[in-house]
Design a protein around this motif. Sequence first.
Motif, PDB file in Angstrom:
ATOM      1  N   THR A 151       0.815  -1.221   0.000  1.00 40.21           N
ATOM      2  CA  THR A 151       0.000   0.000   0.000  1.00 40.21           C
ATOM      3  C   THR A 151       0.845   1.266   0.000  1.00 40.21           C
ATOM      4  O   THR A 151       0.403   2.312  -0.462  1.00 40.21           O
ATOM      5  N   HIS A 152       2.078   1.173   0.529  1.00 31.27           N
ATOM      6  CA  HIS A 152       2.968   2.323   0.619  1.00 31.27           C
ATOM      7  C   HIS A 152       4.370   1.919   0.166  1.00 31.27           C
ATOM      8  O   HIS A 152       4.869   0.852   0.556  1.00 31.27           O
ATOM      9  N   PHE A 153       4.996   2.772  -0.634  1.00 29.81           N
ATOM     10  CA  PHE A 153       6.343   2.491  -1.115  1.00 29.81           C
ATOM     11  C   PHE A 153       7.223   3.702  -0.880  1.00 29.81           C
ATOM     12  O   PHE A 153       6.882   4.825  -1.282  1.00 29.81           O
ATOM     13  N   LEU A 154       8.372   3.487  -0.239  1.00 28.49           N
ATOM     14  CA  LEU A 154       9.310   4.573   0.067  1.00 28.49           C
ATOM     15  C   LEU A 154      10.652   4.280  -0.584  1.00 28.49           C
ATOM     16  O   LEU A 154      11.210   3.198  -0.423  1.00 28.49           O
ATOM     17  N   TRP A 155      11.123   5.268  -1.329  1.00 31.69           N
ATOM     18  CA  TRP A 155      12.454   5.181  -1.937  1.00 31.69           C
ATOM     19  C   TRP A 155      13.104   6.558  -1.860  1.00 31.69           C
ATOM     20  O   TRP A 155      12.774   7.454  -2.626  1.00 31.69           O
ATOM     21  N   HIS A 156      14.003   6.712  -0.908  1.00 29.70           N
ATOM     22  CA  HIS A 156      14.763   7.957  -0.787  1.00 29.70           C
ATOM     23  C   HIS A 156      15.888   7.897  -1.811  1.00 29.70           C
ATOM     24  O   HIS A 156      16.997   7.467  -1.518  1.00 29.70           O
ATOM     25  N   PHE A 157      15.581   8.327  -3.048  1.00 27.64           N
ATOM     26  CA  PHE A 157      16.596   8.198  -4.096  1.00 27.64           C
ATOM     27  C   PHE A 157      17.625   9.308  -3.982  1.00 27.64           C
ATOM     28  O   PHE A 157      17.331  10.427  -3.598  1.00 27.64           O
ATOM     29  N   ASN A 158      18.856   8.944  -4.338  1.00 28.20           N
ATOM     30  CA  ASN A 158      20.032   9.749  -4.001  1.00 28.20           C
ATOM     31  C   ASN A 158      20.571  10.474  -5.216  1.00 28.20           C
ATOM     32  O   ASN A 158      20.747   9.877  -6.285  1.00 28.20           O
ATOM     33  N   HIS A 159      20.883  11.761  -5.061  1.00 32.04           N
ATOM     34  CA  HIS A 159      21.380  12.568  -6.179  1.00 32.04           C
ATOM     35  C   HIS A 159      22.780  12.160  -6.623  1.00 32.04           C
ATOM     36  O   HIS A 159      23.218  12.521  -7.715  1.00 32.04           O
ATOM     37  N   ASN A 160      23.502  11.403  -5.788  1.00 33.12           N
ATOM     38  CA  ASN A 160      24.845  10.966  -6.146  1.00 33.12           C
ATOM     39  C   ASN A 160      24.894   9.568  -6.754  1.00 33.12           C
ATOM     40  O   ASN A 160      25.979   9.079  -7.092  1.00 33.12           O
ATOM     41  N   LEU A 161      23.740   8.911  -6.881  1.00 30.68           N
ATOM     42  CA  LEU A 161      23.693   7.589  -7.492  1.00 30.68           C
ATOM     43  C   LEU A 161      23.125   7.707  -8.903  1.00 30.68           C
ATOM     44  O   LEU A 161      21.933   7.989  -9.067  1.00 30.68           O
ATOM     45  N   PRO A 162      23.946   7.505  -9.936  1.00 32.01           N
ATOM     46  CA  PRO A 162      23.459   7.651 -11.316  1.00 32.01           C
ATOM     47  C   PRO A 162      22.246   6.789 -11.618  1.00 32.01           C
ATOM     48  O   PRO A 162      21.321   7.223 -12.316  1.00 32.01           O
ATOM     49  N   GLU A 163      22.210   5.556 -11.082  1.00 30.72           N
ATOM     50  CA  GLU A 163      21.082   4.670 -11.354  1.00 30.72           C
ATOM     51  C   GLU A 163      19.794   5.190 -10.724  1.00 30.72           C
ATOM     52  O   GLU A 163      18.701   5.009 -11.281  1.00 30.72           O
ATOM     53  N   ASP A 164      19.914   5.843  -9.559  1.00 28.02           N
ATOM     54  CA  ASP A 164      18.725   6.437  -8.935  1.00 28.02           C
ATOM     55  C   ASP A 164      18.155   7.558  -9.795  1.00 28.02           C
ATOM     56  O   ASP A 164      16.949   7.627 -10.057  1.00 28.02           O
ATOM     57  N   ILE A 165      19.030   8.464 -10.225  1.00 27.64           N
ATOM     58  CA  ILE A 165      18.578   9.597 -11.034  1.00 27.64           C
ATOM     59  C   ILE A 165      18.029   9.107 -12.367  1.00 27.64           C
ATOM     60  O   ILE A 165      17.087   9.683 -12.927  1.00 27.64           O
ATOM     61  N   LEU A 166      18.570   8.011 -12.882  1.00 27.17           N
ATOM     62  CA  LEU A 166      18.148   7.486 -14.171  1.00 27.17           C
ATOM     63  C   LEU A 166      16.735   6.943 -14.148  1.00 27.17           C
ATOM     64  O   LEU A 166      15.974   7.167 -15.096  1.00 27.17           O
ATOM     65  N   MET A 167      16.356   6.234 -13.057  1.00 27.30           N
ATOM     66  CA  MET A 167      15.085   5.530 -13.140  1.00 27.30           C
ATOM     67  C   MET A 167      14.181   5.586 -11.910  1.00 27.30           C
ATOM     68  O   MET A 167      13.048   5.119 -11.970  1.00 27.30           O
ATOM     69  N   ALA A 168      14.605   6.170 -10.808  1.00 31.89           N
ATOM     70  CA  ALA A 168      13.779   6.154  -9.594  1.00 31.89           C
ATOM     71  C   ALA A 168      12.422   6.812  -9.804  1.00 31.89           C
ATOM     72  O   ALA A 168      11.385   6.282  -9.397  1.00 31.89           O
ATOM     73  N   ARG A 169      12.407   7.972 -10.447  1.00 30.32           N
ATOM     74  CA  ARG A 169      11.137   8.680 -10.651  1.00 30.32           C
ATOM     75  C   ARG A 169      10.201   7.882 -11.546  1.00 30.32           C
ATOM     76  O   ARG A 169       8.968   7.948 -11.382  1.00 30.32           O
ATOM     77  N   ASN A 170      10.759   7.128 -12.501  1.00 31.17           N
ATOM     78  CA  ASN A 170       9.911   6.316 -13.377  1.00 31.17           C
ATOM     79  C   ASN A 170       9.099   5.305 -12.577  1.00 31.17           C
ATOM     80  O   ASN A 170       7.908   5.100 -12.829  1.00 31.17           O
ATOM     81  N   VAL A 171       9.771   4.675 -11.602  1.00 29.48           N
ATOM     82  CA  VAL A 171       9.094   3.688 -10.764  1.00 29.48           C
ATOM     83  C   VAL A 171       8.103   4.358  -9.822  1.00 29.48           C
ATOM     84  O   VAL A 171       6.935   3.965  -9.732  1.00 29.48           O
ATOM     85  N   LEU A 172       8.562   5.389  -9.125  1.00 32.14           N
ATOM     86  CA  LEU A 172       7.719   6.049  -8.130  1.00 32.14           C
ATOM     87  C   LEU A 172       6.426   6.582  -8.729  1.00 32.14           C
ATOM     88  O   LEU A 172       5.328   6.338  -8.213  1.00 32.14           O
ATOM     89  N   TYR A 173       6.527   7.300  -9.831  1.00 37.15           N
ATOM     90  CA  TYR A 173       5.336   7.953 -10.375  1.00 37.15           C
ATOM     91  C   TYR A 173       4.439   6.978 -11.119  1.00 37.15           C
ATOM     92  O   TYR A 173       3.221   7.179 -11.195  1.00 37.15           O
TER      93      TYR A 173
END
Length: 342
Positions: free
Chosen positions: A46-68
């Motif tokens: 029901t709830h998903f938390l991902w504190h994605f990090n500005h220093n991790l290229p993989e986070d910046i590449l795809m974290a928002r795609n999953v979250l939104y």
Amino acid sequence: MKIAIHNGTGLNEKSIKYCEANGLNYITVDAYSADIIEYLKNENVTHFLWHFNHNLPEDILMARNVLYSLGSCDIKVYPDFNTGWYFDDKVAEKYILEAIDAPVVKSWPFYHKDTAMKWLRDEAEYPIVAKLRRGAGSYNVVLLKNFRQAKKYCNKMFSSGLSPAPKILADVSTKLKVSRKRGDVLNRLKRLPNFVKYMTHARKQFPKEKGYVYFQEFIAGADCDYRIVVVGDRAWGSMRKVRENDFRASGAGMSYEDPTLIPEFLVKVAFDIQKRLKAQSMSFDFVLDKEGNPHIVEISYCFGFDGGDGSFYWNRELELVHEDFTLEELILEQFLKDHNNN
């Protein structure tokens, strides 16, 4: 209620400990996995938390795609779209702050070299501040004192570009100063090998920033800035002195968590802007001009403090409350509270 947390560091790790301590139903997941959406749905999360990090290229590449994307499955996420779409993009911050009539510092992005050069030659009032879209802690922030320096910077940005990741030993003297203040020099040295590995990865993987320039007005006479953080109905703040013989305060290690040093009207402004942004959490870095007018230079849904946990906060009535708290716990508590009340 079932919470899924990306198995990472920072807020992710602290949220896992919070769930364990409070007996909450949670699972940890690898948010990089190709079947993450299907997995979360099948697990009835029901709830998903991902504190994605500005220093991790993989986070910046795809974290928002999953979250939104999870919003289409009615899974509540942190950060949500209103909170995170402009994260670690100073140009995007300019546009959203202007859209809601927030007191953002005057800024000028240019996407064509000839237009930028004409403005630098004919209209710019020096000195001006140049920034990359990405980066934190005053990295990649420079003061251009004249047209010659600005022209050189512009040529660089419209040719080979600049890496948004800091150099491995960037600002090492300031890092040591912060460590001495906190009394954790030994701990920082123990973390050094992992930090080097972390930054080396970032410098290899992040593409160079180029094809644009972004300038901000230089606010003369400011010897400090103010960081105000809003989570739910609480705001917390610090006053940060600028570095010696410099104009930057972020990452300098001279942060003072004293409510008497923070203008109360900035807290009110921060509450108001956070509400207009509809953000789950937000930090605001303010600079005051000579007339005392506030200018927002940066915002971010995730943030760090030189002083660690908080010992005071303001509520929305601007009443000051002296109470110890852990900021990460407030974020998770507010996230669950907001959606459980809907």
